[in-house]
Design a protein around this motif. Structure first.
Motif, PDB file in Angstrom:
ATOM      1  N   PHE A  36       0.823  -1.216   0.000  1.00 40.23           N
ATOM      2  CA  PHE A  36       0.000   0.000   0.000  1.00 40.23           C
ATOM      3  C   PHE A  36       0.857   1.267   0.000  1.00 40.23           C
ATOM      4  CE2 PHE A  36      -3.566   2.719   1.603  1.00 40.23           C
ATOM      5  CZ  PHE A  36      -4.553   2.271   0.742  1.00 40.23           C
ATOM      6  N   ARG A  37       2.107   1.136  -0.427  1.00 39.18           N
ATOM      7  CA  ARG A  37       2.942   2.350  -0.538  1.00 39.18           C
ATOM      8  C   ARG A  37       2.447   3.201  -1.704  1.00 39.18           C
ATOM      9  NH1 ARG A  37       7.230  -1.337   1.405  1.00 39.18           N
ATOM     10  NH2 ARG A  37       8.714  -0.124   2.644  1.00 39.18           N
ATOM     11  N   LYS A  64      -9.494  -5.471  -0.670  1.00 38.46           N
ATOM     12  CA  LYS A  64      -9.164  -6.043   0.632  1.00 38.46           C
ATOM     13  C   LYS A  64      -7.964  -6.968   0.460  1.00 38.46           C
ATOM     14  CE  LYS A  64     -11.309  -8.175   4.642  1.00 38.46           C
ATOM     15  NZ  LYS A  64     -11.567  -7.087   5.594  1.00 38.46           N
ATOM     16  N   VAL A  65      -7.000  -6.869   1.379  1.00 41.88           N
ATOM     17  CA  VAL A  65      -5.790  -7.689   1.303  1.00 41.88           C
ATOM     18  C   VAL A  65      -5.791  -8.695   2.448  1.00 41.88           C
ATOM     19  CG1 VAL A  65      -3.294  -7.651   0.980  1.00 41.88           C
ATOM     20  CG2 VAL A  65      -4.613  -5.579   0.511  1.00 41.88           C
ATOM     21  N   SER A  73       1.496   1.539   7.965  1.00 40.60           N
ATOM     22  CA  SER A  73       0.718   1.217   9.171  1.00 40.60           C
ATOM     23  C   SER A  73       0.041   2.458   9.739  1.00 40.60           C
ATOM     24  CB  SER A  73       1.600   0.544  10.223  1.00 40.60           C
ATOM     25  OG  SER A  73       2.337   1.518  10.927  1.00 40.60           O
ATOM     26  N   ASN A  74       0.558   3.637   9.414  1.00 39.83           N
ATOM     27  CA  ASN A  74      -0.048   4.873   9.912  1.00 39.83           C
ATOM     28  C   ASN A  74      -1.361   5.210   9.213  1.00 39.83           C
ATOM     29  OD1 ASN A  74       1.917   5.328  11.815  1.00 39.83           O
ATOM     30  ND2 ASN A  74       3.205   6.509  10.402  1.00 39.83           N
ATOM     31  N   PHE A  75      -1.468   4.879   7.928  1.00 42.11           N
ATOM     32  CA  PHE A  75      -2.728   5.243   7.265  1.00 42.11           C
ATOM     33  C   PHE A  75      -3.542   4.066   6.753  1.00 42.11           C
ATOM     34  CE2 PHE A  75       0.808   6.117   4.323  1.00 42.11           C
ATOM     35  CZ  PHE A  75       0.491   5.279   3.273  1.00 42.11           C
ATOM     36  N   ALA A  76      -2.996   2.861   6.789  1.00 41.91           N
ATOM     37  CA  ALA A  76      -3.778   1.696   6.358  1.00 41.91           C
ATOM     38  C   ALA A  76      -4.540   1.143   7.555  1.00 41.91           C
ATOM     39  CB  ALA A  76      -2.856   0.630   5.796  1.00 41.91           C
ATOM     40  N   LYS A  77      -5.849   1.298   7.517  1.00 42.38           N
ATOM     41  CA  LYS A  77      -6.655   0.850   8.649  1.00 42.38           C
ATOM     42  C   LYS A  77      -7.594  -0.268   8.214  1.00 42.38           C
ATOM     43  CE  LYS A  77      -5.002   4.026  11.412  1.00 42.38           C
ATOM     44  NZ  LYS A  77      -3.679   3.609  11.886  1.00 42.38           N
ATOM     45  N   THR A  94      -4.970 -10.025   8.767  1.00 41.90           N
ATOM     46  CA  THR A  94      -3.616 -10.569   8.925  1.00 41.90           C
ATOM     47  C   THR A  94      -3.615 -12.103   8.809  1.00 41.90           C
ATOM     48  OG1 THR A  94      -3.718 -10.897  11.318  1.00 41.90           O
ATOM     49  CG2 THR A  94      -3.095  -8.687  10.544  1.00 41.90           C
ATOM     50  N   SER A  95      -2.457 -12.651   8.500  1.00 42.57           N
ATOM     51  CA  SER A  95      -2.339 -14.119   8.435  1.00 42.57           C
ATOM     52  C   SER A  95      -2.532 -14.699   9.827  1.00 42.57           C
ATOM     53  CB  SER A  95      -0.973 -14.519   7.873  1.00 42.57           C
ATOM     54  OG  SER A  95       0.074 -14.175   8.755  1.00 42.57           O
TER      55      SER A  95
END
Ligand code: MN
Ligand code: MN
Length: 276
Positions: free
Chosen positions: A125-126, A152-153, A164-168, A174-175
């Protein structure tokens, strides 16, 4: 040619497209070799799939060959988009074999109104990576900017501090959550809307199942996760890609073997189901 892909284009339901492209790989390159390795491996399996009661040789599959532009991401992307756009407009199901993950946004942009599900160890998501806007590390970001029902990932266990700061949530699952229980399956099916495009970065699997990838990452999913997911999801799928398979680092071909069987399972679960 992929095993069983004997159908002419105009009669085909499924179209295989190879993308031997890995220019944006930053750690272990070599996914450009994957399309041919997968085609070779496709002869490993029995055409008849006992589980689904169907044979791959009875399915209408056409192998379109490979995208030929590979000088830049842009030229590869434009050619790939044109090909997939035609396949989608002709009402066929594209199965794209990469290549590094940078190919996926070009495929997704050929669809209208789909939800996008990505299986990946990395969030990707960079906004840019090594000064590239279209890189294997910016995939979900680029897809999120396209006109679709959202992305969705799943299987994520790695992201940068910035991400991690903007991906909510609910952007990712998560795995670790997926390994705990299968409860996520029903929730995922409910929360993902309408037609679905599926992009599979092979590094979503644990390196013990898929060592042959560009960026291996421990604590990954098992092939059984894929089996369960695909059996629920396959009737809603409109297209799929498998990317980041890196045969050079594979161990006895096990990653290639898994990736190829995953294509069989996609076809078997769709055709077996529709025949019922
Ligand atoms: Mn990845
Ligand atoms: Mn990826």
């Amino acid at each position: 040619m992929f095993a069983g892909a004997r159908c002419e284009y105009h009669e085909a339901d499924y179209v295989i497209i190879g993308v031997p492209f890995d220019l944006t790989s930053t750690f272990r390159a070599g996914s450009a070799m994957a399309p041919d390795e997968i085609r070779q491996m496709s002869y490993c399996f029995e055409p008849y799939m006992m589980e689904y009661g169907v044979s791959i040789s009875d399915m209408k599959i056409h192998d379109l060959g490979d995208v030929t532009s590979s000088d830049t991401v842009k030229s590869m992307g434009e050619e790939l988009y044109q090909i997939v756009n035609k396949v989608v407009n002709d009402d066929k199901f594209p199965i794209v074999i990469g290549g590094d993950h940078s190919i996926s946004p070009y495929i997704v942009s050929a669809f209208e109104d789909v939800s996008v599900l990505i299986l990946d160890a990395h969030l990707d998501f960079r906004d840019s990576y090594e000064e590239m806007k279209n890189s294997h590390a910016t995939v979900s970001k680029r897809i999120s900017e396209l006109n679709n029902k959202g992305v969705k990932v799943c299987g994520v266990r790695s992201m940068s501090q910035d991400e991690s700061n903007f991906a909510k949530k609910p952007l990712f699952l998560t795995s670790h959550e997926m390994l705990e229980t299968d409860d996520f399956l029903d929730e995922l099916m409910e929360n993902i809307e309408g037609d679905v495009y599926l992009s599979i970065d092979m590094d979503v699997f644990d390196p013990c199942y898929a060592p042959g990838v560009g960026n291996p990452e421990p604590y990954g999913l098992t092939p059984v996760h894929y089996k369960k997911l695909i059996s629920m999801l396959s009737p809603r799928l409109v297209g799929m890609d498998i990317v980041e398979l890196c045969p050079r680092y594979d161990n006895g071909g096990i990653t290639t073997n898994l990736a190829t069987k995953m294509i069989y399972d996609l076809l078997g679960s769709r055709e077996g189901r529709f025949k019922e």
